[in-house]
Enzyme design. Structure first.
Site, PDB file in Angstrom:
ATOM      1  CG  ASP A  64      -2.081  -0.984   1.065  1.00  0.00           C
ATOM      2  OD1 ASP A  64      -2.257  -1.531  -0.032  1.00  0.00           O
ATOM      3  OD2 ASP A  64      -2.801  -1.208   2.055  1.00  0.00           O
ATOM      4  N   GLY A  65       1.983   1.229   0.716  1.00  0.00           N
ATOM      5  CA  GLY A  65       2.857   2.402   0.744  1.00  0.00           C
ATOM      6  C   GLY A  65       3.389   2.754  -0.629  1.00  0.00           C
TER       7      GLY A  65
ATOM      8  CG  ASN B 197      -4.049   5.876   3.193  1.00  0.00           C
ATOM      9  OD1 ASN B 197      -4.966   5.601   2.427  1.00  0.00           O
ATOM     10  ND2 ASN B 197      -3.285   4.951   3.755  1.00  0.00           N
TER      11      ASN B 197
ATOM     12  CG  ASP C 204       1.834  10.177  22.150  1.00  0.00           C
ATOM     13  OD1 ASP C 204       1.995  10.981  23.089  1.00  0.00           O
ATOM     14  OD2 ASP C 204       2.140   8.974  22.222  1.00  0.00           O
TER      15      ASP C 204
ATOM     16  CB  THR D 264      -8.727   0.346   5.885  1.00  0.00           C
ATOM     17  OG1 THR D 264      -8.231   0.884   4.660  1.00  0.00           O
ATOM     18  CG2 THR D 264     -10.231   0.169   5.786  1.00  0.00           C
TER      19      THR D 264
ATOM     20  CE1 TYR E 284      -0.606   5.884  13.707  1.00  0.00           C
ATOM     21  CE2 TYR E 284      -0.366   7.988  12.569  1.00  0.00           C
ATOM     22  CZ  TYR E 284      -0.137   7.188  13.677  1.00  0.00           C
ATOM     23  OH  TYR E 284       0.554   7.694  14.747  1.00  0.00           O
TER      24      TYR E 284
ATOM     25  CB  ALA F 220      -1.330   7.738  22.577  1.00  0.00           C
TER      26      ALA F 220
END
Length: 321
Positions: A98-99, A171, A201, A212, A214, A236
């Site tokens: 995907d990257g 994305n 964070d 779908t 990160y 976080a």
């Protein structure tokens, strides 16, 4: 979504300019790098293109890596930048995960060239076509027997130049603390109206396509690609009652960032910039879309079930409940 079928010539898609011979198909091939275990599949793809008299236009660094291992003709068309694809490319095939497919945004830009991802990586939500389907893929492109999924992009406006001439992503956009520094405070506004201050964070603003990725790993929801929305997902968060939120994609989302460090990170997909907290940032829906090629026997639900193993009974490998 636009469906193309050989039996319906009105739906045929081409980005070739009038000066190019439309009887000769040109397909760009992009990959981040060369792995020896992929060599046989790459050769198979090149052979299949040759059988169909399709001219491959290969990413220059990828071609240099392949050249010692593949017998190419005397002259090979290559590209190294977006302008090299103007006027002659009908499709771009991404070879990787995907990257790798996300990288193609920088070459496609607003040209409308459809992108197809053959999965040489791992999970493959976007590059969902298996290497065992290479023969079928080439035939489908030649026969115009595929569908186009139109995917929205996210655009970044900033008070200083960032990300060169590609200030958009397929994305997500993220704001993140730098290195091991303390959490940041991200004051977030929708069309100028205060939404929330995120003590976290970082913060993710994803497109439906990015839901779908990160965002999902940080607890965000899965959103259908056709949904006209953004997902805002904290990374976080300090306050546990803060949850991801889905908003319409006609909203402009702006940010003010505070923290003990004067610098923080912002990203568009895999591209990163380090900036200070005086920079003003806002994101919105990009004015154009990206076209992803999908074989007609596949769809988003099929991808979800297969990639997330939905319906698989883990107590009975190979079985479904």
């Amino acid at each position: 979504m636009l469906t193309l079928d050989a039996r319906n010539p009105i739906c045929k898609h081409s980005v070739l300019s009038p000066g190019i011979d439309r009887n000769i198909m040109h397909i760009a091939l992009y990959s981040r790098g060369f792995n020896k275990e992929d060599l046989d599949d790459i050769k198979l793809l090149l052979d299949e293109l040759g059988k169909q008299e399709i001219t491959p236009v290969i990413y220059e660094p990828f071609f240099r890596e392949l050249k010692p291992h593949v017998q190419f003709p005397a002259e090979v068309d290559t590209f190294s930048k977006s302008a090299d694809l103007d006027g002659k490319i009908e499709f771009l095939i991404s070879l990787g995960g995907d990257g790798t497919l996300l990288d193609t945004v920088c070459f496609i830009k607003d040209k409308g060239i459809p992108v197809l991802g053959i999965n040489f990586g791992r999970l493959g939500f976007l590059a969902s076509i298996g290497r065992e389907e290479i023969h079928e893929v080439v035939e489908s492109l030649v026969d115009r027997n595929y569908s186009l999924d139109r995917r929205s992009l996210i655009h970044l406006d900033a008070s200083i130049p960032l990300f060169d001439d590609v200030p958009y992503a397929l994305n997500e956009f993220t704001i993140h603390k730098k290195d091991t520094s303390a959490m940041v405070k991200i004051h977030t506004y929708l069309n100028g109206e205060f939404l929330n201050t995120y003590w976290a964070d970082g913060l993710i603003v994803s497109t439906p396509t990015g839901s779908t990725g990160y965002s999902l790993s940080c607890g965000g929801p899965i959103v259908f690609p056709e949904a006209s929305s953004f997902v805002i997902t904290p990374v976080a968060p300090h306050n546990l009652n803060v949850r991801p939120i889905i908003i319409p994609d006609d909203q402009v989302i702006s940010f003010e960032v505070e923290g003990r460090s004067d610098q923080f990170i912002c990203t568009l997909d895999s591209r990163m910039e380090i900036i200070d907290n005086t920079v003003q940032l806002a994101v919105k829906k990009e004015s154009f879309e990206m076209n992803l090629v999908r074989l007609n026997d596949s769809n988003f639900l099929h991808t979800l079930r297969n990639k997330l193993l939905w319906g698989i009974d883990t107590r009975n490998p190979g079985g479904r409940r």
